[in-house]
Scaffold this motif. Structure first.
Motif, PDB file in Angstrom:
ATOM      1  N   ALA A 155       0.837  -1.204   0.000  1.00 53.49           N
ATOM      2  CA  ALA A 155       0.000   0.000   0.000  1.00 53.49           C
ATOM      3  C   ALA A 155       0.870   1.252   0.000  1.00 53.49           C
ATOM      4  N   LYS A 156       1.997   1.181   0.682  1.00 53.88           N
ATOM      5  CA  LYS A 156       2.906   2.338   0.704  1.00 53.88           C
ATOM      6  C   LYS A 156       3.524   2.560  -0.684  1.00 53.88           C
TER       7      LYS A 156
ATOM      8  N   ALA B 241       2.054   1.836  -3.458  1.00 55.54           N
ATOM      9  CA  ALA B 241       0.938   2.418  -4.227  1.00 55.54           C
ATOM     10  C   ALA B 241       0.804   3.902  -3.911  1.00 55.54           C
ATOM     11  N   GLN B 242       0.891   4.242  -2.635  1.00 56.57           N
ATOM     12  CA  GLN B 242       0.741   5.647  -2.236  1.00 56.57           C
ATOM     13  C   GLN B 242       1.846   6.520  -2.841  1.00 56.57           C
TER      14      GLN B 242
ATOM     15  N   LEU C 129      -6.076   0.729  -7.437  1.00 55.27           N
ATOM     16  CA  LEU C 129      -4.805   1.369  -7.064  1.00 55.27           C
ATOM     17  C   LEU C 129      -5.033   2.449  -6.008  1.00 55.27           C
TER      18      LEU C 129
ATOM     19  N   GLN D 194      -7.558   2.798  -3.941  1.00 54.81           N
ATOM     20  CA  GLN D 194      -7.995   2.204  -2.678  1.00 54.81           C
ATOM     21  C   GLN D 194      -6.784   1.669  -1.908  1.00 54.81           C
ATOM     22  N   LEU D 195      -5.903   0.976  -2.622  1.00 55.70           N
ATOM     23  CA  LEU D 195      -4.701   0.427  -1.996  1.00 55.70           C
ATOM     24  C   LEU D 195      -3.844   1.550  -1.397  1.00 55.70           C
ATOM     25  N   ALA D 196      -3.646   2.613  -2.184  1.00 52.54           N
ATOM     26  CA  ALA D 196      -2.816   3.740  -1.730  1.00 52.54           C
ATOM     27  C   ALA D 196      -3.363   4.340  -0.436  1.00 52.54           C
ATOM     28  N   LYS D 197      -4.694   4.363  -0.321  1.00 52.52           N
ATOM     29  CA  LYS D 197      -5.326   4.954   0.877  1.00 52.52           C
ATOM     30  C   LYS D 197      -5.056   4.120   2.122  1.00 52.52           C
ATOM     31  N   GLU D 198      -4.740   2.843   1.914  1.00 51.75           N
ATOM     32  CA  GLU D 198      -4.541   1.957   3.055  1.00 51.75           C
ATOM     33  C   GLU D 198      -3.087   1.893   3.526  1.00 51.75           C
ATOM     34  N   ALA D 199      -2.245   2.787   2.982  1.00 49.84           N
ATOM     35  CA  ALA D 199      -0.832   2.796   3.392  1.00 49.84           C
ATOM     36  C   ALA D 199      -0.718   3.158   4.868  1.00 49.84           C
ATOM     37  N   PRO D 200       0.191   2.486   5.585  1.00 50.33           N
ATOM     38  CA  PRO D 200       0.388   2.837   6.990  1.00 50.33           C
ATOM     39  C   PRO D 200       0.949   4.257   7.107  1.00 50.33           C
TER      40      PRO D 200
END
Lengths: 180, 180
Positions: free
Chosen positions: A117-118, A120-121, B170, B172-178
């Motif tokens: 996810a990071k 992706a961010q 993509l 949605q995944l980015a939003k879930e980054a820690p």
């Protein structure tokens, strides 16, 4: 009752040059898991040179746990995601995740998801419109993990095959380049 | 008797910013050939921005013929190879050829081979140990061309599948980054 599937506290951060020995150790662990350990031909020295100089060839995130959760061998760096930027002539900027790895004892705790996810961010912040990667077709746990998160298998869906020149074939081809 | 398969004189050179309109035209021609023309969502403006600024996302070669061999529409730029650098955690520096295209009337004259060989040469000079690319499995003429030159199909041989997150998945995944 002990819940072994708890969300262990971990931190995801950009790798530093000093982390290359840990990254190198985990690259080998991943290659063993992928059943191709004899293919690894890179040391932390090359990783330092190629990732931590001007115009680096890759970027890397690592996952770190607290000292009380360290491995039996004393490691606190327990996962990594290595990525770089690519380009689609149809869609523009993309990010490619070359490796995503979490040590076996630390799986199922959200660490792999957190690393991915990071990536992706970071990609979205750089205006990338795709996050791509490749997976071995027999690696069912990984395939399921990625599909569950919303990834599409482009090889299955559209028929894309990965090709490569290396070794003698690459050097022969290079020799046949037209003169300037 | 006319030999239609003669080696037409052509030049391979690094693309300049002014070439982006020609590259954009050929990107669309290639997408039509690959039966996905509606997938192209990029203009010469983005190509100029992403390839011709500091830390470019790609590099590009073009093939040019002399004025007397220009197309019926007046084009002298008749092919291109677009590539960028990637990284293998097993082998190190690699070059990835995203697109290789030669206009239909100019095929069979060594131009595609010339472009690809030049990408290989540039990669070898940069200490890359692999030249990689992807091909659609139904595109038999291209598959045959690459295999004849010594490329290996890694999807067939080792089972690598291409995966992708894009669009909503993509983001949605980015939003879930820690958090950092």
């Amino acid at each position: 009752m002990v819940d072994t599937n708890f969300k262990m506290s971990f931190k995801v951060r950009a790798a530093k040059k000093e982390d290359c020995k840990d990254i190198s150790r985990m690259i080998m662990e991943l290659a063993v898991y992928e059943k191709m350990p004899d293919q690894v031909n890179i040391s932390h020295k090359e990783l330092e040179r190629d990732g931590f100089s001007p115009n680096p060839f890759y970027e890397c995130l690592i996952a770190e746990v607290s000292d009380e959760n360290k491995t039996k061998d004393g490691y606190t760096i327990v996962g990594y995601a290595l990525y770089f930027y690519t380009y689609s002539t149809w869609k523009g900027r993309s990010v490619f995740m070359e490796d995503l790895y979490v040590m076996p004892d630390f799986r199922g705790k959200g660490i792999g998801k957190g690393l991915m996810a990071k990536v992706a961010q970071i990609g979205v912040e750089k205006q990338c419109v795709r996050l791509q990667f490749s997976v071995l077709e027999w690696n069912k746990p990984s395939l399921d993990f990625y599909v569950a998160k919303g990834a599409e298998d482009l090889t299955a869906k559209e028929g894309w095959h990965f090709f490569r020149f290396d070794g003698q074939a690459l050097h022969q081809l290079a020799k046949e380049a037209p003169e300037d």
